[in-house]
Motif scaffolding. Structure first.
Motif, PDB file in Angstrom:
ATOM      1  N   ARG A 103      24.678   2.559   8.634  1.00  0.00           N
ATOM      2  CA  ARG A 103      25.743   2.430   7.639  1.00  0.00           C
ATOM      3  C   ARG A 103      25.444   3.215   6.367  1.00  0.00           C
ATOM      4  O   ARG A 103      26.341   3.461   5.565  1.00  0.00           O
ATOM      5  N   GLY A 104      24.180   3.565   6.148  1.00  0.00           N
ATOM      6  CA  GLY A 104      23.806   4.231   4.914  1.00  0.00           C
ATOM      7  C   GLY A 104      23.415   3.286   3.812  1.00  0.00           C
ATOM      8  O   GLY A 104      23.229   3.697   2.666  1.00  0.00           O
ATOM      9  N   ASP A 105      23.248   1.990   4.139  1.00  0.00           N
ATOM     10  CA  ASP A 105      22.829   1.016   3.129  1.00  0.00           C
ATOM     11  C   ASP A 105      21.361   1.199   2.752  1.00  0.00           C
ATOM     12  O   ASP A 105      20.962   0.869   1.631  1.00  0.00           O
ATOM     13  N   VAL A 106      20.550   1.668   3.687  1.00  0.00           N
ATOM     14  CA  VAL A 106      19.161   2.021   3.405  1.00  0.00           C
ATOM     15  C   VAL A 106      18.887   3.402   3.985  1.00  0.00           C
ATOM     16  O   VAL A 106      19.582   3.856   4.902  1.00  0.00           O
ATOM     17  N   ASP A 107      17.868   4.066   3.451  1.00  0.00           N
ATOM     18  CA  ASP A 107      17.539   5.421   3.903  1.00  0.00           C
ATOM     19  C   ASP A 107      16.557   5.424   5.065  1.00  0.00           C
ATOM     20  O   ASP A 107      16.600   6.327   5.914  1.00  0.00           O
ATOM     21  N   LEU A 108      15.663   4.433   5.093  1.00  0.00           N
ATOM     22  CA  LEU A 108      14.627   4.382   6.128  1.00  0.00           C
ATOM     23  C   LEU A 108      14.293   2.920   6.401  1.00  0.00           C
ATOM     24  O   LEU A 108      14.245   2.107   5.478  1.00  0.00           O
ATOM     25  N   ALA A 134       0.827  -1.208   0.000  1.00  0.00           N
ATOM     26  CA  ALA A 134       0.000   0.000   0.000  1.00  0.00           C
ATOM     27  C   ALA A 134       0.861   1.257   0.000  1.00  0.00           C
ATOM     28  O   ALA A 134       0.541   2.243  -0.682  1.00  0.00           O
ATOM     29  N   VAL A 135       1.961   1.247   0.736  1.00  0.00           N
ATOM     30  CA  VAL A 135       2.847   2.413   0.808  1.00  0.00           C
ATOM     31  C   VAL A 135       3.471   2.703  -0.549  1.00  0.00           C
ATOM     32  O   VAL A 135       3.476   3.851  -1.024  1.00  0.00           O
ATOM     33  N   PHE A 136       3.977   1.670  -1.206  1.00  0.00           N
ATOM     34  CA  PHE A 136       4.648   1.888  -2.485  1.00  0.00           C
ATOM     35  C   PHE A 136       3.659   2.299  -3.571  1.00  0.00           C
ATOM     36  O   PHE A 136       3.985   3.099  -4.455  1.00  0.00           O
ATOM     37  N   ARG A 137       2.456   1.763  -3.504  1.00  0.00           N
ATOM     38  CA  ARG A 137       1.429   2.169  -4.467  1.00  0.00           C
ATOM     39  C   ARG A 137       1.103   3.654  -4.284  1.00  0.00           C
ATOM     40  O   ARG A 137       1.004   4.409  -5.257  1.00  0.00           O
ATOM     41  N   ALA A 138       0.965   4.088  -3.023  1.00  0.00           N
ATOM     42  CA  ALA A 138       0.663   5.497  -2.753  1.00  0.00           C
ATOM     43  C   ALA A 138       1.805   6.405  -3.203  1.00  0.00           C
ATOM     44  O   ALA A 138       1.568   7.465  -3.799  1.00  0.00           O
ATOM     45  N   ALA A 142       7.612   9.222   2.615  1.00  0.00           N
ATOM     46  CA  ALA A 142       7.522   7.812   2.987  1.00  0.00           C
ATOM     47  C   ALA A 142       6.917   7.644   4.377  1.00  0.00           C
ATOM     48  O   ALA A 142       6.082   6.760   4.595  1.00  0.00           O
ATOM     49  N   VAL A 143       7.317   8.495   5.313  1.00  0.00           N
ATOM     50  CA  VAL A 143       6.749   8.416   6.661  1.00  0.00           C
ATOM     51  C   VAL A 143       5.252   8.703   6.626  1.00  0.00           C
ATOM     52  O   VAL A 143       4.459   8.019   7.284  1.00  0.00           O
ATOM     53  N   GLU A 144       4.851   9.694   5.847  1.00  0.00           N
ATOM     54  CA  GLU A 144       3.427  10.020   5.724  1.00  0.00           C
ATOM     55  C   GLU A 144       2.644   8.839   5.150  1.00  0.00           C
ATOM     56  O   GLU A 144       1.555   8.501   5.633  1.00  0.00           O
ATOM     57  N   ALA A 145       3.205   8.188   4.117  1.00  0.00           N
ATOM     58  CA  ALA A 145       2.531   7.031   3.515  1.00  0.00           C
ATOM     59  C   ALA A 145       2.473   5.862   4.484  1.00  0.00           C
ATOM     60  O   ALA A 145       1.469   5.137   4.544  1.00  0.00           O
TER      61      ALA A 145
END
Length: 308
Positions: free
Chosen positions: A139-144, A109-113, A288-291
């Protein structure tokens, strides 16, 4: 002038402690890491790595430069965040991680939004257990990352990370449909003292929580089966091989032959997002946080309506 990508390689070496670890974290080959370090040593005119058994270690000069590299990369992240905030557009690429049931229950649902609302944003995702996801953010491998706390066992979150609550996830016990406790309004965990348990793999955060919680209730659990994927745990319960903890997020569809009963005294886990504080102003992080929060609210509405 020092090359930023070579400083990033040195920073990865300092954080991972090995060439192979740095290569994995940077998604490059070990030879690429070695080549970047050789070029960096020529740039600074000093030896930065020394042999240490079969591996390598940072020299004094390497450690000194690695400390500066970490600060420089943090400032670059701040600059990128400030530029994105000034532009005010959700663009670029965002890398996310989450534990398996959050990937299943929230990410679609998040990625669709995000795709509908911000078509210029590219999203990549991966499954990671909470502790590994926190490390990947640092480490910076992912943002969230989407991670979790249990109500009685918080997940350690180091300084330098921001966080936002997504939802509270109620926990039930999954039983075979013929179990004598099926049909009860609630179960006290002490009533399951003699049951065989289906649990997470040893060493995982959720496995440690389960042992901690059962022992706090005076139960030394008999762990009969271990499985990392929650639907595998439920399949074992459906076969009559034990009981398991069944959070609601990402649980459906339930397999035939399994029933759930709430735990007395409301056991739950808190789901939240974490990201580096120096990326706090990035519009993509905020989007992303909002979604995620919107998806979490929808999960709450479904539960209130009985759609666990």
């Amino acid at each position: 002038m020092l090359n930023l990508e070579r400083l990033r390689t040195l920073d990865a070496l300092a954080r991972h402690g090995s060439v192979s670890g740095a290569a994995e974290g940077l998604h490059v080959t070990t030879s690429a890491v070695s080549q970047q370090m050789a070029k960096l040593e020529r740039e600074v005119g000093q030896q930065l790595l020394a042999k240490n058994g079969r591996g390598v270690r940072l020299t004094d000069a390497g450690r000194l430069l690695a400390e500066h590299a970490a600060r420089i990369l943090s400032q670059v992240e701040l600059a990128q965040s400030a530029l994105e905030a000034q532009r005010g557009q959700v663009v670029g690429e965002l890398r996310l991680a989450a534990f398996p049931t959050a990937v299943r229950g929230l990410f679609p649902a998040v990625f669709r939004a995000l795709r509908e609302q911000h078509p210029a944003l590219g999203v990549r995702s991966r499954e990671l257990e909470p502790e590994l996801a926190v490390d990947a953010v640092i480490r910076g491998d992912v943002d969230l990352a989407v991670v979790l706390d249990w109500y009685n066992k918080p997940l350690p979150v180091p300084e330098g990370l921001a966080r936002a609550a997504i939802l509270d996830d109620p926990v039930e016990v999954a039983l075979h449909e013929d179990h004598p406790l099926v049909g009860r309004d609630e179960i006290d965990l002490r009533e399951l003292a003699q049951e065989p348990w289906v649990a997470w793999p040893e060493g995982e955060f959720c496995h440690e929580w389960l042992l901690y919680t059962l022992r706090a209730n005076g139960i030394e659990p008999h762990i009969a089966h271990r499985a990392g994927e929650h639907h595998t745990q439920l399949a074992l319960v459906a076969a009559g091989l034990g009981v398991c903890i069944a959070p609601r997020l990402g649980r459906d569809p339930m397999p035939a032959g399994v029933r759930t009963v709430p735990v007395r005294h409301r056991v739950h886990r808190s789901v939240y997002a974490v990201w580096r504080s120096d990326a706090d102003r990035r519009p993509s992080i905020r989007a992303a946080v909002e979604a995620l929060r919107a998806a979490g609210e929808r999960e709450g509405v479904l539960r209130a309506a009985g759609g666990a």
